[in-house]
Design a protein around this motif. Sequence first.
Motif, mmCIF file in Angstrom:
data_model
loop_
_atom_site.group_PDB
_atom_site.id
_atom_site.type_symbol
_atom_site.label_atom_id
_atom_site.label_comp_id
_atom_site.label_asym_id
_atom_site.label_seq_id
_atom_site.Cartn_x
_atom_site.Cartn_y
_atom_site.Cartn_z
ATOM 1 N N UNK A 99 0.934 -1.234 -0.194
ATOM 2 C CA UNK A 99 -0.019 0.051 -0.093
ATOM 3 C C UNK A 99 0.868 1.206 -0.008
ATOM 4 N N UNK A 100 2.143 1.130 0.664
ATOM 5 C CA UNK A 100 3.003 2.433 0.562
ATOM 6 C C UNK A 100 3.309 2.762 -0.856
ATOM 7 N N UNK A 101 3.255 1.758 -1.722
ATOM 8 C CA UNK A 101 3.903 2.338 -3.108
ATOM 9 C C UNK A 101 2.431 2.775 -3.961
ATOM 10 N N UNK A 102 1.442 2.731 -3.510
ATOM 11 C CA UNK A 102 0.119 2.926 -4.346
ATOM 12 C C UNK A 102 -0.026 4.386 -4.307
ATOM 13 N N UNK A 103 0.196 4.842 -5.723
ATOM 14 C CA UNK A 103 0.071 6.346 -6.192
ATOM 15 C C UNK A 103 1.556 6.999 -5.984
ATOM 16 N N UNK A 104 1.539 8.160 -6.266
ATOM 17 C CA UNK A 104 2.652 8.987 -5.929
ATOM 18 C C UNK A 104 2.589 9.971 -4.785
ATOM 19 N N UNK A 105 3.155 9.411 -3.713
ATOM 20 C CA UNK A 105 2.997 10.193 -2.270
ATOM 21 C C UNK A 105 1.374 10.018 -2.111
ATOM 22 N N UNK A 106 1.041 8.991 -2.422
ATOM 23 C CA UNK A 106 -0.517 8.640 -1.862
ATOM 24 C C UNK A 106 -1.525 9.102 -2.753
ATOM 25 N N UNK A 107 -1.173 9.808 -3.896
ATOM 26 C CA UNK A 107 -2.091 10.706 -4.740
ATOM 27 C C UNK A 107 -1.964 10.137 -6.057
ATOM 28 N N UNK A 108 -2.949 10.274 -7.041
ATOM 29 C CA UNK A 108 -3.063 9.783 -8.273
ATOM 30 C C UNK A 108 -2.098 10.565 -9.147
ATOM 31 N N UNK A 109 -1.448 10.113 -10.037
ATOM 32 C CA UNK A 109 -0.473 10.517 -11.001
ATOM 33 C C UNK A 109 -0.988 11.327 -12.113
ATOM 34 N N UNK A 110 -0.641 12.211 -12.630
ATOM 35 C CA UNK A 110 -1.216 12.974 -13.710
ATOM 36 C C UNK A 110 -0.408 12.420 -15.111
ATOM 37 N N UNK A 111 -0.903 12.014 -16.244
ATOM 38 C CA UNK A 111 -0.427 11.568 -17.390
ATOM 39 C C UNK A 111 -0.995 12.312 -18.479
ATOM 40 N N UNK A 112 -0.431 12.258 -19.817
ATOM 41 C CA UNK A 112 -1.004 12.569 -20.989
ATOM 42 C C UNK A 112 -1.975 11.802 -21.390
ATOM 43 N N UNK A 113 -3.321 12.154 -21.859
ATOM 44 C CA UNK A 113 -4.349 11.792 -22.298
ATOM 45 C C UNK A 113 -4.031 11.099 -23.752
ATOM 46 N N UNK A 114 -4.177 9.824 -23.901
ATOM 47 C CA UNK A 114 -3.798 9.454 -25.241
ATOM 48 C C UNK A 114 -5.108 9.307 -26.028
ATOM 49 N N UNK A 115 -4.992 9.569 -27.464
ATOM 50 C CA UNK A 115 -6.301 9.657 -28.193
ATOM 51 C C UNK A 115 -6.520 8.119 -28.679
ATOM 52 N N UNK A 116 -7.655 7.637 -29.332
ATOM 53 C CA UNK A 116 -7.516 6.526 -29.762
ATOM 54 C C UNK A 116 -7.317 6.343 -31.107
ATOM 55 N N UNK A 117 -6.615 5.278 -31.464
ATOM 56 C CA UNK A 117 -6.434 4.907 -33.040
ATOM 57 C C UNK A 117 -7.201 3.846 -33.516
ATOM 58 N N UNK A 118 -6.973 3.125 -34.599
ATOM 59 C CA UNK A 118 -7.805 2.111 -35.092
ATOM 60 C C UNK A 118 -8.156 1.078 -34.045
ATOM 61 N N UNK A 119 -9.260 0.474 -33.930
ATOM 62 C CA UNK A 119 -9.916 -0.552 -33.022
ATOM 63 C C UNK A 119 -9.957 -0.061 -31.537
ATOM 64 N N UNK A 120 -9.660 1.099 -31.389
ATOM 65 C CA UNK A 120 -9.520 1.567 -29.937
ATOM 66 C C UNK A 120 -10.684 2.507 -29.733
ATOM 67 N N UNK A 121 -10.892 2.448 -28.194
ATOM 68 C CA UNK A 121 -12.055 3.613 -27.673
ATOM 69 C C UNK A 121 -11.494 4.335 -26.404
ATOM 70 N N UNK A 122 -11.700 5.353 -26.344
ATOM 71 C CA UNK A 122 -11.432 6.245 -25.146
ATOM 72 C C UNK A 122 -12.616 6.688 -24.568
ATOM 73 N N UNK A 123 -12.567 5.970 -23.095
ATOM 74 C CA UNK A 123 -13.675 6.014 -22.336
ATOM 75 C C UNK A 123 -13.516 6.967 -20.997
ATOM 76 N N UNK A 124 -14.580 7.536 -20.528
ATOM 77 C CA UNK A 124 -14.636 8.055 -19.198
ATOM 78 C C UNK A 124 -14.902 7.184 -18.392
#
Length: 539
Positions: free
Chosen positions: A1-26
């Motif tokens: 549990x100590x290594x879950x997240x970065x300093x216990x918070x979610x990490x921000x990453x770039x949002x990848x857009x979908x290519x062929x055969x892919x679906x981006x979902x909320x």
Amino acid sequence: MDSFGRNARPEIRPLKMPGPGEVLAKVEAFSLCASDVKMIDMGNDYPLFKDRDFARHPAILGHELSLRVVATGADMAAAWPPGQRFGVQPDVYLNGERFCIGVNVTGGMAEYILLGKEVFTSDQGCCAFSIDDAISDAALAQTEPLACVEAAFVPHSRRQMKQGGSLLIWLAKGVKKSFALDMPLVATEITRVGTVDDFEHFVSGQPQQASQIQSELPPGIFDDILILGNPDRETLTQIVERMAVNGLLCWLPESEPESQIPADIAKIHYHNVALMGSPLRRLSAAFSQRDYRYDYLPGGTLVLSGGGGTMGRIHLQRALKSPHPPARVIVTGNTRKRLDRMQQDFAPLLLQTGKNTDVRYLAVQESANFATQIRELVGPQGASDIIICAPGIDPLSGVVDLLADDGTLVLFSGTRYGQFGPLPLGKVAWSGATITASSGSSANDQRRVLEKVRTGEALPDFNVAAIGGLLATLEGLQAVKAGRFPGKVVIYPALADLPLLALSELESWDRPLSEFVARHGWSRQAEQRLFSSWQKNKS
């Protein structure tokens, strides 16, 4: 549990857009699973993580999901238009390779998730399914755990010997009665263990194809195993260890055997093995003498061992809503606290069903004589059905001797490999008992759950015990590990800073919502009120 997240918070990453055969979902919602905690605790010991370097390649967990389409590759737009709500089966195969969402594939403990071809064109077909707006996000996220319960009542193992496989025939020393192999032996490789004289005198239907004969049990793994006679406990355990994944073991005892033998329970749970037998000493009798039962015995006695947690609640709800329920259900748990809450929660549901099912709750650690008490509740005929709802050997060993001679044992909860527990294989071989097991579910299982939700036979919203926003995920996982809540924790990522709240604590955050939930329970309407309230609080 100590290594879950970065300093216990979610990490921000770039949002990848979908290519062929892919679906981006909320990610509209995800529910937390005990398996998530197990993965965190086990790390590289978890089979699908193998030798993963988490520092360089962190895993994003989350497999119980409610999703909404945001954008698609051009070839996916017609089938999956933006705004469409959908669920997904997380454990899929593409070209024989396993892609498990939330394990070795990026999961849904996030605001968005990018899904690929393995989901939409898997070896099993499309593993995503669309739904309308009537069902809550909490319910949709729970179709996976509810489907796992449904899958426990579906046959997963084969009931015929494997064409072209490997076959082990083990003949006990000193047998006095004859055995008939009165079915075609379709294996390519056959190994016999015993003496030439015993095979000639006591076994009819010898394999026509070439087979080697050995005096002692050889190493190796076999697709099919035939046991003729009565091995001692140690030998029987070793034979069971020789079963391959998707293997079959058939036991024809010479006389009534000992009921239980030690076995690696994880191998029975995860490997889709078939266990069968007959006291008639004819191979055909084991394969044709009876139909195997894959649901409760109507009017029987069901034991939910280790049933005080979320999955036990789902099993109890399924039993009470069954068209042909047991007459008595006995729920066991370690302590009274969760069982008392369970009894309180289920009392209204029991009245609503209009059925006369007698539900009893028994705490293992707080009962003066648990073994005597549960035996009295089960009665002299034994339990027609036993479902092991919690991991480990104790939930099995504490109740396995209560199984009726022709009862069904469901090994629902997995455990670590190498833990040996008592397996009632003797009852399978002699008196018609059934041992089944399953791990995970399929998209079809989830669709079946959705139909039950629509008809009111399945009640996933009933399981919601606590809610929170994305920043509450770590606390939610710690709560699951500690058994803090009596049901499911559901996370709504869009409500990022919503604290982790038990439904019973909603009044401290929003009194009108608390009053609504107290009257009507959790629902799609409760979620809409939650989002509206959160927006007001933010503004």
